[in-house]
Design an enzyme around this catalytic site. Structure first.
Site, PDB file in Angstrom:
ATOM      1  N   HIS A 291      -1.232  -1.201  -3.889  1.00 20.46           N
ATOM      2  CA  HIS A 291      -2.284  -2.211  -3.565  1.00 20.46           C
ATOM      3  C   HIS A 291      -1.793  -3.625  -3.685  1.00 20.46           C
ATOM      4  CE1 HIS A 291      -5.369   0.392  -3.179  1.00 20.46           C
ATOM      5  NE2 HIS A 291      -5.595   0.531  -4.469  1.00 20.46           N
TER       6      HIS A 291
ATOM      7  N   GLU B 113      -1.463   1.310  -7.971  1.00 16.60           N
ATOM      8  CA  GLU B 113      -1.812  -0.279  -8.051  1.00 16.60           C
ATOM      9  C   GLU B 113      -0.746  -1.072  -7.651  1.00 16.60           C
ATOM     10  OE1 GLU B 113      -4.848  -0.842  -8.617  1.00 16.60           O
ATOM     11  OE2 GLU B 113      -5.414   0.884  -9.517  1.00 16.60           O
TER      12      GLU B 113
END
Length: 266
Positions: free
Chosen positions: A169, A166
């Site tokens: 991202h 994550e």
């Protein structure tokens, strides 16, 4: 988002050629301050500062290439740690994302606000992308399931790699299977095209006619933590130029010779 990325590079540095930019810049380590926010219902999801430090150590190992991948030049430092008892936020972080972030997050675009709660098992985490910061700076950050942290209780997802994924991202990487076999894929040269994500722990697979087997060990794929171990050299370059485009402070960008800066200093 790729168009925005290239426009932003040209506006700040006069070119969107990543290799040319890196040849101009003296290679340095980017150190990301981490504000670690534990959300709990009072009994479930309560984590210690020691667990937060373990997770930050996992980030540093993954982004430093300690398990065989490329060293991306990105490092992380635990800046702050807090625990909030709020049963509603803990049970439904998707529904309460804005309220939770408005109360707890701090810092500018270069500060990683990491939240833990009961995200779920179908989706273990979610993140904002750097391109979104200009429009909604107060919503910036990463939220992951507390059981997926380093030494967590979720079988096969207990090494802390959900956070690694994550945060990829959050800095701006796409999934390795982005766009399937269609151009531009994930727009990273050394991650072969991939029609669908890895599941479980495949030894190998090759789902697209373009050269190269699917990057099943890559942190930006899906699959079990047991099998992930790497970022590639071009992902590292993309991470560094994404950082310069969106999350770097004005002072550092000015030192690089940027024509204009985007966002707040962090």
């Amino acid at each position: 988002m790729l168009d925005d990325y290239r426009r932003t590079l040209r506006a700040r540095f006069g070119t969107d050629d990543e290799r040319l930019l890196e040849s101009r810049w003296r290679r340095r380590t980017v150190v990301v301050p981490v504000r670690f926010h534990v959300v709990t219902d009072g009994r479930n999801g309560r984590l210690s500062r020691a667990r937060a430090k373990q997770q930050v150590a996992t980030l540093n190992a993954a982004y430093g290439g300690r398990w065989g991948g490329a060293d991306t030049g990105i490092r992380f430092r635990l800046q702050s740690f807090d625990v909030t008892v709020q049963p509603g936020w803990f049970a439904r972080p998707h529904a309460h994302e804005r309220a939770m972030k408005q109360r707890l997050r701090g810092g500018g675009p270069g500060t990683l606000n990491l939240f833990t709660a009961a995200v779920g098992t179908d989706v273990l985490g979610f993140s904002t992308f750097p391109q979104w910061y200009r429009g909604e700076p107060g919503n910036d950050g990463v939220i992951v399931d507390h059981r997926s942290l380093t030494n967590g209780s979720l079988r096969h997802f207990d090494r802390g790699y959900t956070v690694v994924h994550e945060v990829g991202h959050w800095i701006g990487l796409f999934h390795t299977f982005e766009n399937g076999c269609e151009v531009p894929g994930d727009d990273v040269d050394d991650t072969p095209y991939e029609a669908w994500p890895a599941q479980g722990c495949p030894r190998s697979k090759d789902t697209c006619p373009e050269p190269g087997s699917d990057p099943v060990r890559n942190f930006m794929n899906y699959g079990w933590d047991d099998c992930m171990r790497e970022f590639t050299a071009d992902q590292g370059r993309r991470l560094r130029t994404l950082w310069a485009a969106y999350r770097e402070s004005r002072r550092t960008a000015s030192a690089r010779g940027g024509a204009r800066s985007v966002g707040e200093s962090g």
